[in-house]
Design a protein around this motif. Structure first.
Motif, PDB file in Angstrom:
ATOM      1  N   PRO A 131      -4.991  -2.709   6.549  1.00  0.00           N
ATOM      2  CA  PRO A 131      -4.978  -1.476   5.751  1.00  0.00           C
ATOM      3  C   PRO A 131      -6.343  -1.285   5.095  1.00  0.00           C
ATOM      4  CG  PRO A 131      -3.143  -2.908   5.165  1.00  0.00           C
ATOM      5  CD  PRO A 131      -4.048  -3.696   6.053  1.00  0.00           C
TER       6      PRO A 131
ATOM      7  N   THR B 136      -4.912   2.597   8.629  1.00  0.00           N
ATOM      8  CA  THR B 136      -4.952   1.204   9.081  1.00  0.00           C
ATOM      9  C   THR B 136      -6.012   1.064  10.166  1.00  0.00           C
ATOM     10  OG1 THR B 136      -2.595   0.924   8.645  1.00  0.00           O
ATOM     11  CG2 THR B 136      -3.606  -0.660  10.132  1.00  0.00           C
TER      12      THR B 136
ATOM     13  N   ARG C  96      -3.861  -5.736  12.297  1.00  0.00           N
ATOM     14  CA  ARG C  96      -3.783  -4.478  11.550  1.00  0.00           C
ATOM     15  C   ARG C  96      -4.249  -4.722  10.115  1.00  0.00           C
ATOM     16  NH1 ARG C  96      -1.135  -0.151  13.144  1.00  0.00           N
ATOM     17  NH2 ARG C  96      -0.553  -0.102  15.326  1.00  0.00           N
TER      18      ARG C  96
ATOM     19  N   ASP D  30      -2.484  -8.393   3.022  1.00  0.00           N
ATOM     20  CA  ASP D  30      -2.046  -7.156   3.676  1.00  0.00           C
ATOM     21  C   ASP D  30      -2.362  -7.138   5.168  1.00  0.00           C
ATOM     22  OD1 ASP D  30      -1.152  -6.224   1.234  1.00  0.00           O
ATOM     23  OD2 ASP D  30      -3.018  -5.159   0.790  1.00  0.00           O
TER      24      ASP D  30
ATOM     25  N   ARG E 266      -8.682   3.626  14.220  1.00  0.00           N
ATOM     26  CA  ARG E 266      -7.966   3.900  12.983  1.00  0.00           C
ATOM     27  C   ARG E 266      -6.652   4.582  13.314  1.00  0.00           C
ATOM     28  NH1 ARG E 266     -10.949   3.990   7.975  1.00  0.00           N
ATOM     29  NH2 ARG E 266     -12.643   2.551   8.364  1.00  0.00           N
TER      30      ARG E 266
END
Length: 155
Positions: free
Chosen positions: A119, A38, A117, A104, A34
């Motif tokens: 979120p 993210t 990545r 995202d 983390r």
């Protein structure tokens, strides 16, 4: 052994399941961590074309990464010619901590490292929520008061 795995279902983690099934050769090793809201997933996959050899899909709360790898080496000398192929598909399913919007998610490939990545919601906010308690008539769902339920022996 497979019947045990089928009965256990999703309670067995993917690495253990693959080990028990003898399928570690096609398992894509990743690191997960983390970073400021993210989730970062990284995999070392040198020598691929990310546009042609990588598929990343989102199904529910699971991120599926599939990588196709082909390596060819040729050796020529006085005695002849030898060619060796090494290829395979490597995959990994990663359970995400909650629902995410696929728009995202960002993926990049640099110097042989695939990085995804995602979120994710803050765990502290998602872990617990206080539920308000109402008093009086607003809290009754069935129209039966506590006194009536107790006197009827239903509690």
């Amino acid at each position: 052994m497979n019947s045990i795995i089928r009965r256990a279902g999703s309670d067995i983690t993917e690495p253990l399941r693959r080990f028990l099934e003898g399928d570690l050769g096609s398992w894509l090793r990743v690191e997960e961590y983390r970073e400021e809201g993210t989730m970062v997933v990284r995999a070392e996959v040198p020598g691929i074309d990310p546009e042609q050899d990588v598929d990343i899909t989102l199904v529910g709360n699971e991120l599926q990464i599939d990588v196709r790898h082909q390596e060819k080496s040729e050796h020529k000398d006085k005695r002849g010619y030898r060619s060796e192929f090494k290829y395979g598909t490597f995959s990994r399913a990663i359970t995400l901590p909650g629902p995410v919007d696929e728009n995202d998610i960002r993926a990049s490939y640099n110097d042989g490292v695939l990085e995804v990545r995602i979120p994710v919601p803050d765990e502290a906010a998602a872990a617990s929520r206080k539920i308000p308690i109402t008093r009086g008539a607003a809290g009754r769902a069935t129209g039966t008061s506590m006194g009536e339920a107790t006197s009827a022996g239903q509690m």
